[in-house]
Design an enzyme around this catalytic site. Structure first.
Site, PDB file in Angstrom:
ATOM      1  CD  GLU A 141      -4.377  -7.971   1.938  1.00  0.00           C
ATOM      2  OE1 GLU A 141      -5.261  -7.290   2.484  1.00  0.00           O
ATOM      3  OE2 GLU A 141      -3.177  -7.666   1.945  1.00  0.00           O
TER       4      GLU A 141
ATOM      5  CD  GLU B 114      -2.814  -1.227   2.437  1.00  0.00           C
ATOM      6  OE1 GLU B 114      -2.700  -0.369   3.320  1.00  0.00           O
ATOM      7  OE2 GLU B 114      -3.710  -2.094   2.448  1.00  0.00           O
TER       8      GLU B 114
HETATM    9  C1  XIL Z   1      -5.526  -6.272   8.687  1.00  0.00           C
HETATM   10  C2  XIL Z   1      -5.770  -7.427   9.651  1.00  0.00           C
HETATM   11  O1  XIL Z   1      -6.645  -8.343   9.097  1.00  0.00           O
HETATM   12  C3  XIL Z   1      -6.306  -6.864  10.920  1.00  0.00           C
HETATM   13  O2  XIL Z   1      -6.531  -7.875  11.844  1.00  0.00           O
HETATM   14  C4  XIL Z   1      -5.332  -5.844  11.459  1.00  0.00           C
HETATM   15  O3  XIL Z   1      -5.844  -5.268  12.612  1.00  0.00           O
HETATM   16  C5  XIL Z   1      -5.081  -4.756  10.448  1.00  0.00           C
HETATM   17  O4  XIL Z   1      -4.658  -5.331   9.255  1.00  0.00           O
HETATM   18  N1  XIL Z   1      -4.912  -4.811   3.868  1.00  0.00           N
HETATM   19  C6  XIL Z   1      -3.781  -5.441   4.292  1.00  0.00           C
HETATM   20  C7  XIL Z   1      -3.804  -6.247   5.511  1.00  0.00           C
HETATM   21  O5  XIL Z   1      -2.779  -5.447   3.558  1.00  0.00           O
HETATM   22  O6  XIL Z   1      -2.561  -6.253   6.171  1.00  0.00           O
HETATM   23  C8  XIL Z   1      -4.867  -5.799   6.450  1.00  0.00           C
HETATM   24  O7  XIL Z   1      -4.940  -6.735   7.532  1.00  0.00           O
HETATM   25  C9  XIL Z   1      -6.187  -5.719   5.744  1.00  0.00           C
HETATM   26  C10 XIL Z   1      -6.121  -4.731   4.616  1.00  0.00           C
END
Ligand code: XIL
Length: 422
Positions: A328, A212
């Site tokens: 994801e 990101e």
């Molecule tokens: C999220 C986790 O799922 C949560 O439990 C944590 O609190 C924050 O991060 N994009 C990403 C992930 O790249 O690392 C994120 O994961 C969700 C969005």
């Protein structure tokens, strides 16, 4: 106070609310000051706000919903879709690997969950246990207990691992964030990458080296996000991270991972352009890069289509010689105004299907991972932003429900794998 800071503070307040709620039995109706405040907030306007807000949550505080005790055996519906009916088998037949993000604590404490993921997936990624905040209690120490446990579990079950993530604006430990020039941040980043990747060298399919890094609305000329790393090292932090990563583990596919590229919307279109420019620049500078992650956090009932924008983006990446991973995936169903579970499940399933039918059409796409496995534990039930519109309704966003039964989304995902014609 800046917006970002406000969001983080609100998130912490909400977390205090969650902790209180779970102590008091975890009923989702339990009102706490933190939660009450949460519910008054306007809806999140972008995926970025969602991630910012969720950052400080310890990962094993799944949500304030009480799903009751976890199943003590896999339900017959889950047993009926193992073996040749599993996601992993269907994926394998179509040049794909199926995987999921898991919370290590859940794997360690829930043997039925262990069975479910071993049945269904060929690849795992820890949701947070490889991030800085989890691994780095201090500048001089590392805590690998949780990530080691997941690597061991994956090895026992012949599953491959993804690494997530070495550089993310949203997982900077407080000791570092507030250090005000105390450290040589460049050296700290290099040491971190060498130590973490070195520990798991040869055992990771792909690493999200940088996560990101793009946020056009921050107004930087290159479209890069103003972040801790950007401010401390400058835009060169990205090249530095990838160069260090290649040396630390030459076997891992080095991946740039990002969100907000999925839809035919102006915002996503802008983000795709900026990311492609970033990656082209890296290639021109001979910075090592193997793959691009498309997070695929999508929404049921989105006003935008999934189509040409995503198709052209994936094809551009393919022509650049890069692999593409759906890293994801989940479907946020907070915008659905009706409560009927069957109907919501149907819409969520169709949202998966439409997205995957577009994304999987390109042979460059090699992996499909969901961010979580069962509704019992999804980040979409955490924090103040994901479920503002339906604050008392747990999301049904993943292939398995809270009792580990496959839902319509499971079958839609499997169908999309089967529909893949390469
Ligand atoms: C999220 C986790 O799922 C949560 O439990 C944590 O609190 C924050 O991060 N994009 C990403 C992930 O790249 O690392 C994120 O994961 C969700 C969005």
């Amino acid at each position: 106070m800046s917006t970002r800071r406000q969001l983080l503070v609100q998130s912490l307040q909400a977390y205090v609310g969650l902790a209180v709620s779970s102590l008091t039995g975890g009923l989702f109706a339990t009102a706490t000051p933190g939660l009450a405040q949460t519910q008054q907030k306007p809806p999140a306007s972008s995926a970025d706000e969602m991630t910012v807000n969720s950052a400080p949550h310890p990962d094993h505080v799944y949500s304030h919903y009480d799903f009751g005790p976890a199943p003590t055996v896999l339900p017959p519906e889950a047993l009926a879709v193992k073996g040749r009916h599993s996601l992993k088998k269907h994926a394998q037949h179509h040049a794909l690997t199926a995987g999921a993000a898991v919370v290590v604590h859940a794997v360690q404490t829930d043997p039925v969950f262990q069975q479910l993921i071993a049945d269904q997936y060929d690849m795992l990624v820890p949701t947070s246990e490889l991030k800085w905040r989890a691994l780095r209690p201090s500048a001089t120490t590392y805590d690998f207990a949780a990530s080691d446990a997941l690597f061991a579990f994956a090895a026992r079950h012949h599953m491959r691992m993804r690494g997530h993530t070495l550089v993310w604006h949203n997982s900077v430990p407080d000791w570092l964030q507030n250090s005000a020039g105390k450290y040589n941040v460049r050296q700290l980043l290099v040491d971190h990458i060498q130590t973490v990747m070195g520990r798991y060298r040869g055992r990771v399919h792909s690493w999200d080296v940088v996560n990101e890094a793009v946020l056009p609305k921050d107004g930087q000329p290159n479209g890069l996000r103003k972040s801790f790393w950007y401010d401390a090292i400058g835009p060169g932090y990205i090249d530095l991270a990838f160069q260090t990563a290649r040396e630390a583990d030459p076997h891992a596919k080095l991946t740039y991972n990002d969100y907000g590229v999925e839809y035919d919307s102006d915002e996503d279109s802008e983000r795709r352009k900026v990311i492609l420019a970033l990656l082209r620049g890296m290639q021109q500078r001979k910075v090592p890069l193997d793959a691009v992650g498309i997070q695929s956090h999508i929404k049921a009932g989105s006003p935008y289509a999934v189509g040409k924008g995503l198709t052209d983006y994936i094809e551009s990446l393919r022509t650049m010689g890069l692999e593409v991973y759906l890293t994801e995936m989940d479907v946020n169903e907070d915008d659905l105004t009706y409560n009927d579970v069957q109907r919501r499940d149907h819409t969520v399933a169709e949202t998966y299907r439409q997205y995957l039918d577009v994304a999987l059409a390109n042979p460059a796409v090699k992996l499909m991972l969901t961010w979580g496995v069962s509704d019992r534990r999804t980040w979409l039930n955490n924090g103040p932003t994901h479920h503002r519109k339906q604050p008392n309704r747990p999301q049904r966003s993943l292939p398995f429900d809270s009792g580990y039964r496959p839902v319509q989304a499971f079958f839609a995902i499997r169908d999309s794998f089967d529909n893949r014609k390469l």
